[in-house]
Scaffold this motif. Structure first.
Motif, PDB file in Angstrom:
ATOM      1  N   THR A   1      10.437  -1.767  -1.191  1.00 22.13           N
ATOM      2  CA  THR A   1       9.469  -2.178  -2.214  1.00 22.13           C
ATOM      3  C   THR A   1       9.345  -3.692  -2.192  1.00 22.13           C
ATOM      4  OG1 THR A   1      11.195  -2.212  -3.906  1.00 22.13           O
ATOM      5  CG2 THR A   1       9.894  -0.193  -3.746  1.00 22.13           C
ATOM      6  N   LEU A   2       8.211  -4.180  -2.661  1.00 17.30           N
ATOM      7  CA  LEU A   2       8.004  -5.620  -2.759  1.00 17.30           C
ATOM      8  C   LEU A   2       8.726  -6.170  -3.988  1.00 17.30           C
ATOM      9  CD1 LEU A   2       4.174  -6.097  -2.103  1.00 17.30           C
ATOM     10  CD2 LEU A   2       6.053  -6.265  -0.471  1.00 17.30           C
ATOM     11  N   THR A   3       9.228  -7.360  -3.839  1.00 13.70           N
ATOM     12  CA  THR A   3       9.731  -8.087  -4.999  1.00 13.70           C
ATOM     13  C   THR A   3       8.547  -8.807  -5.636  1.00 13.70           C
ATOM     14  OG1 THR A   3      10.128 -10.088  -3.722  1.00 13.70           O
ATOM     15  CG2 THR A   3      11.967  -8.496  -3.880  1.00 13.70           C
TER      16      THR A   3
ATOM     17  N   GLU B   1       0.813  -1.222   0.000  1.00 18.63           N
ATOM     18  CA  GLU B   1       0.000   0.000   0.000  1.00 18.63           C
ATOM     19  C   GLU B   1       0.849   1.275   0.000  1.00 18.63           C
ATOM     20  OE1 GLU B   1      -3.362   0.151  -0.285  1.00 18.63           O
ATOM     21  OE2 GLU B   1      -3.321  -2.021  -0.524  1.00 18.63           O
ATOM     22  N   ASN B   2       2.101   1.180   0.440  1.00 13.01           N
ATOM     23  CA  ASN B   2       2.977   2.351   0.583  1.00 13.01           C
ATOM     24  C   ASN B   2       4.350   2.067   0.008  1.00 13.01           C
ATOM     25  OD1 ASN B   2       1.165   4.017   2.504  1.00 13.01           O
ATOM     26  ND2 ASN B   2       1.304   2.017   3.485  1.00 13.01           N
ATOM     27  N   SER B   3       4.406   1.687  -1.244  1.00 13.56           N
ATOM     28  CA  SER B   3       5.681   1.355  -1.872  1.00 13.56           C
ATOM     29  C   SER B   3       6.648   2.522  -1.720  1.00 13.56           C
ATOM     30  CB  SER B   3       5.475   1.042  -3.348  1.00 13.56           C
ATOM     31  OG  SER B   3       6.670   0.559  -3.900  1.00 13.56           O
ATOM     32  N   GLY B   4       7.866   2.210  -1.324  1.00  8.92           N
ATOM     33  CA  GLY B   4       8.866   3.245  -1.105  1.00  8.92           C
ATOM     34  C   GLY B   4       8.907   3.737   0.326  1.00  8.92           C
ATOM     35  N   CYS B   5       8.103   3.123   1.217  1.00  9.66           N
ATOM     36  CA  CYS B   5       8.121   3.541   2.617  1.00  9.66           C
ATOM     37  C   CYS B   5       9.473   3.178   3.248  1.00  9.66           C
ATOM     38  CB  CYS B   5       6.965   2.909   3.380  1.00  9.66           C
ATOM     39  SG  CYS B   5       6.991   1.107   3.455  1.00  9.66           S
TER      40      CYS B   5
END
Length: 143
Positions: free
Chosen positions: A98-100, A50-54
């Motif tokens: 970030t998610l892979t 929900e918050n990529s780059g957090c």
């Protein structure tokens, strides 16, 4: 076990919420085990999705843990290939998370099982009761 004097008094609400959380966590943990995730990892995957780059600190605040505990959790998730931490464009001391593809896939695969189990856990509640619980929990989370 019978409820005694102390559990009937005002302090019992905190105890009941804690017991509910532990019971729910155990039920959700059983679902997540089949997907190779812990409750903390699943929550972190949702937050990062929900918050990529957090940042590490953002995750720590979101899961109500110390920065150090969040960093240890994130380090393990990075080793497992679920997330990637990279440099922040304007703050050299901060890392962006970030998610892979593996992390995204695990989240997508686990989410239906968690949702199904949560629905089972609240199946005896009316829609109004479900809404009241969510409103109350959201309010208490902001106190």
């Amino acid at each position: 076990m019978p409820v005694g004097k102390f559990l009937d008094e005002a302090g019992s609400l905190s105890f009941l919420v804690r017991q509910a959380w532990l019971s729910m966590r155990s039920a959700i943990e059983a679902e997540l085990k089949a997907h190779g995730l812990s409750v903390a990892q699943y929550a972190t995957l949702m937050i990062v999705h929900e918050n990529s780059g957090c940042s590490n600190a953002d995750v720590g605040r979101a899961v109500s843990s110390s920065r150090q505990a969040a960093n240890e959790l994130l380090a393990g998730m990075e080793r497992d290939g679920l997330i990637v931490r990279g440099p922040h464009p304007s703050d050299r001391r901060t890392q962006q998370i970030t998610l892979t593809e593996l992390g995204r896939r695990r989240l997508e695969e686990a989410h239906p099982a968690v949702s199904r189990r949560e629905n089972e856990l609240e199946s005896t509640f009316t829609d109004d009761q479900r809404e009241a619980v969510r409103v109350w929990l959201a309010h208490m989370s902001q106190v």
